[in-house]
Scaffold this motif. Structure first.
Motif, PDB file in Angstrom:
ATOM      1  N   MET A  12      -7.132  -4.403  -5.855  1.00 37.42           N
ATOM      2  CA  MET A  12      -5.921  -5.361  -5.456  1.00 37.42           C
ATOM      3  C   MET A  12      -5.455  -5.192  -3.856  1.00 37.42           C
ATOM      4  O   MET A  12      -5.089  -4.161  -3.620  1.00 37.42           O
ATOM      5  CB  MET A  12      -4.868  -5.333  -6.243  1.00 37.42           C
ATOM      6  CG  MET A  12      -3.699  -6.404  -5.709  1.00 37.42           C
ATOM      7  SD  MET A  12      -2.606  -6.626  -6.721  1.00 37.42           S
ATOM      8  CE  MET A  12      -3.102  -7.242  -8.193  1.00 37.42           C
ATOM      9  N   SER A  13      -6.001  -6.233  -3.061  1.00 29.55           N
ATOM     10  CA  SER A  13      -5.802  -5.749  -1.561  1.00 29.55           C
ATOM     11  C   SER A  13      -4.482  -7.063  -1.214  1.00 29.55           C
ATOM     12  O   SER A  13      -4.859  -8.228  -1.495  1.00 29.55           O
ATOM     13  CB  SER A  13      -6.747  -5.998  -0.663  1.00 29.55           C
ATOM     14  OG  SER A  13      -6.571  -6.026   0.422  1.00 29.55           O
ATOM     15  N   ILE A  14      -3.479  -6.460  -0.681  1.00 35.29           N
ATOM     16  CA  ILE A  14      -2.169  -7.438  -0.460  1.00 35.29           C
ATOM     17  C   ILE A  14      -1.920  -7.099   1.105  1.00 35.29           C
ATOM     18  O   ILE A  14      -1.850  -5.967   1.524  1.00 35.29           O
ATOM     19  CB  ILE A  14      -0.916  -7.144  -0.928  1.00 35.29           C
ATOM     20  CG1 ILE A  14      -1.232  -7.444  -2.680  1.00 35.29           C
ATOM     21  CG2 ILE A  14       0.291  -7.978  -0.847  1.00 35.29           C
ATOM     22  CD1 ILE A  14      -0.052  -7.401  -3.770  1.00 35.29           C
ATOM     23  N   ASP A  15      -1.634  -8.567   1.524  1.00 34.48           N
ATOM     24  CA  ASP A  15      -1.437  -8.335   3.217  1.00 34.48           C
ATOM     25  C   ASP A  15      -0.196  -7.558   3.561  1.00 34.48           C
ATOM     26  O   ASP A  15       0.617  -7.614   2.906  1.00 34.48           O
ATOM     27  CB  ASP A  15      -1.019  -9.719   3.670  1.00 34.48           C
ATOM     28  CG  ASP A  15      -0.878  -9.894   5.075  1.00 34.48           C
ATOM     29  OD1 ASP A  15      -1.551  -9.188   5.937  1.00 34.48           O
ATOM     30  OD2 ASP A  15       0.032 -10.722   5.607  1.00 34.48           O
TER      31      ASP A  15
ATOM     32  N   GLY B 245      -0.046   0.760  -9.424  1.00 37.26           N
ATOM     33  CA  GLY B 245      -0.574   2.114  -9.219  1.00 37.26           C
ATOM     34  C   GLY B 245      -0.968   2.164  -7.523  1.00 37.26           C
ATOM     35  O   GLY B 245      -0.696   2.831  -6.569  1.00 37.26           O
ATOM     36  N   PRO B 246      -2.346   1.180  -7.459  1.00 39.95           N
ATOM     37  CA  PRO B 246      -2.821   0.988  -5.994  1.00 39.95           C
ATOM     38  C   PRO B 246      -2.044   0.574  -5.004  1.00 39.95           C
ATOM     39  O   PRO B 246      -2.561   0.724  -3.566  1.00 39.95           O
ATOM     40  CB  PRO B 246      -4.017   0.383  -6.366  1.00 39.95           C
ATOM     41  CG  PRO B 246      -4.295   0.504  -7.831  1.00 39.95           C
ATOM     42  CD  PRO B 246      -2.903   0.338  -8.510  1.00 39.95           C
ATOM     43  N   LEU B 247      -1.135   0.198  -5.290  1.00 35.49           N
ATOM     44  CA  LEU B 247      -0.064  -0.515  -4.409  1.00 35.49           C
ATOM     45  C   LEU B 247       0.956   0.380  -3.491  1.00 35.49           C
ATOM     46  O   LEU B 247       1.436   0.224  -2.701  1.00 35.49           O
ATOM     47  CB  LEU B 247       0.649  -1.698  -4.814  1.00 35.49           C
ATOM     48  CG  LEU B 247      -0.214  -2.930  -5.067  1.00 35.49           C
ATOM     49  CD1 LEU B 247       0.604  -4.032  -5.891  1.00 35.49           C
ATOM     50  CD2 LEU B 247      -0.849  -3.278  -3.757  1.00 35.49           C
ATOM     51  N   MET B 248       0.967   1.757  -4.337  1.00 34.70           N
ATOM     52  CA  MET B 248       2.008   2.593  -3.905  1.00 34.70           C
ATOM     53  C   MET B 248       1.943   3.038  -2.454  1.00 34.70           C
ATOM     54  O   MET B 248       2.802   3.198  -1.587  1.00 34.70           O
ATOM     55  CB  MET B 248       1.855   3.713  -4.797  1.00 34.70           C
ATOM     56  CG  MET B 248       2.612   3.569  -6.361  1.00 34.70           C
ATOM     57  SD  MET B 248       4.340   2.765  -6.096  1.00 34.70           S
ATOM     58  CE  MET B 248       5.325   4.188  -5.751  1.00 34.70           C
ATOM     59  N   GLN B 249       0.811   3.536  -1.940  1.00 37.42           N
ATOM     60  CA  GLN B 249       0.445   3.909  -0.660  1.00 37.42           C
ATOM     61  C   GLN B 249       0.718   2.722   0.353  1.00 37.42           C
ATOM     62  O   GLN B 249       1.247   2.868   1.525  1.00 37.42           O
ATOM     63  CB  GLN B 249      -0.850   4.519  -0.554  1.00 37.42           C
ATOM     64  CG  GLN B 249      -1.135   6.052  -0.955  1.00 37.42           C
ATOM     65  CD  GLN B 249      -0.066   6.909  -0.259  1.00 37.42           C
ATOM     66  OE1 GLN B 249       0.134   6.674   0.835  1.00 37.42           O
ATOM     67  NE2 GLN B 249       0.685   7.900  -1.194  1.00 37.42           N
ATOM     68  N   PRO B 250       0.170   1.481   0.215  1.00 41.93           N
ATOM     69  CA  PRO B 250       0.509   0.466   0.975  1.00 41.93           C
ATOM     70  C   PRO B 250       1.947   0.123   1.117  1.00 41.93           C
ATOM     71  O   PRO B 250       2.378  -0.215   2.096  1.00 41.93           O
ATOM     72  CB  PRO B 250      -0.401  -0.737   0.667  1.00 41.93           C
ATOM     73  CG  PRO B 250      -1.348  -0.186  -0.214  1.00 41.93           C
ATOM     74  CD  PRO B 250      -1.026   1.127  -0.891  1.00 41.93           C
ATOM     75  N   VAL B 251       2.805   0.417   0.003  1.00 41.80           N
ATOM     76  CA  VAL B 251       3.954   0.090  -0.098  1.00 41.80           C
ATOM     77  C   VAL B 251       4.801   1.170   0.995  1.00 41.80           C
ATOM     78  O   VAL B 251       5.685   1.045   1.697  1.00 41.80           O
ATOM     79  CB  VAL B 251       4.679   0.110  -1.475  1.00 41.80           C
ATOM     80  CG1 VAL B 251       6.154   0.317  -1.356  1.00 41.80           C
ATOM     81  CG2 VAL B 251       4.465  -1.119  -2.274  1.00 41.80           C
ATOM     82  N   ARG B 252       4.482   2.470   0.729  1.00 39.62           N
ATOM     83  CA  ARG B 252       4.872   3.481   1.667  1.00 39.62           C
ATOM     84  C   ARG B 252       4.592   3.179   2.984  1.00 39.62           C
ATOM     85  O   ARG B 252       5.426   3.567   4.043  1.00 39.62           O
ATOM     86  CB  ARG B 252       4.195   5.112   1.226  1.00 39.62           C
ATOM     87  CG  ARG B 252       4.799   6.099   1.974  1.00 39.62           C
ATOM     88  CD  ARG B 252       4.189   7.313   1.374  1.00 39.62           C
ATOM     89  NE  ARG B 252       4.512   8.362   2.407  1.00 39.62           N
ATOM     90  CZ  ARG B 252       5.116   9.368   1.911  1.00 39.62           C
ATOM     91  NH1 ARG B 252       5.654   9.271   0.781  1.00 39.62           N
ATOM     92  NH2 ARG B 252       5.517  10.257   2.584  1.00 39.62           N
ATOM     93  N   ARG B 253       3.331   2.947   3.447  1.00 38.36           N
ATOM     94  CA  ARG B 253       3.282   2.636   4.737  1.00 38.36           C
ATOM     95  C   ARG B 253       4.010   1.529   5.241  1.00 38.36           C
ATOM     96  O   ARG B 253       4.442   1.414   6.466  1.00 38.36           O
ATOM     97  CB  ARG B 253       1.477   2.275   4.948  1.00 38.36           C
ATOM     98  CG  ARG B 253       0.707   3.391   4.792  1.00 38.36           C
ATOM     99  CD  ARG B 253      -0.672   3.298   5.239  1.00 38.36           C
ATOM    100  NE  ARG B 253      -1.456   2.193   4.438  1.00 38.36           N
ATOM    101  CZ  ARG B 253      -1.968   2.165   3.439  1.00 38.36           C
ATOM    102  NH1 ARG B 253      -2.208   3.529   3.023  1.00 38.36           N
ATOM    103  NH2 ARG B 253      -2.643   1.468   2.572  1.00 38.36           N
TER     104      ARG B 253
END
Length: 89
Positions: A1-4, A43-51
């Protein structure tokens, strides 16, 4: 899942606004708001959220805390929370 990335920033700021001043939000709450309650979605969104959180902190729009204290956005590890900056007015 890729989110802007902008959608992630919007979600962070929206959740913090809902919490009100002085309250914190978990990065997991942000990821769940963007995905779902299933770990395969958030789960896969945790790094993008951190960034996104690091970017927002560098812009002065939020504060990342660990154990209740602000962190260096370029050097923090472990469990962290997100909050709005305190009003100095």
């Amino acid at each position: 899942m890729s989110i802007d990335p902008e959608a992630i920033e919007t979600a962070i700021l929206s959740l913090l606004a809902q919490q009100g001043g002085g309250r914190t939000v978990s990065p997991m709450d942000v990821a769940r708001a963007l995905g779902s309650d299933h770990p395969d979605d958030w789960g896969p969104l945790m790094q993008p959220v951190r960034r996104a959180a690091v970017k927002l902190m560098k812009e002065g729009r939020i504060v990342i805390t660990r154990k209740g204290r602000p962190v260096d956005p370029d050097d923090f590890r472990g469990v962290y929370r997100l909050t709005l900056p305190a009003d100095d007015a």
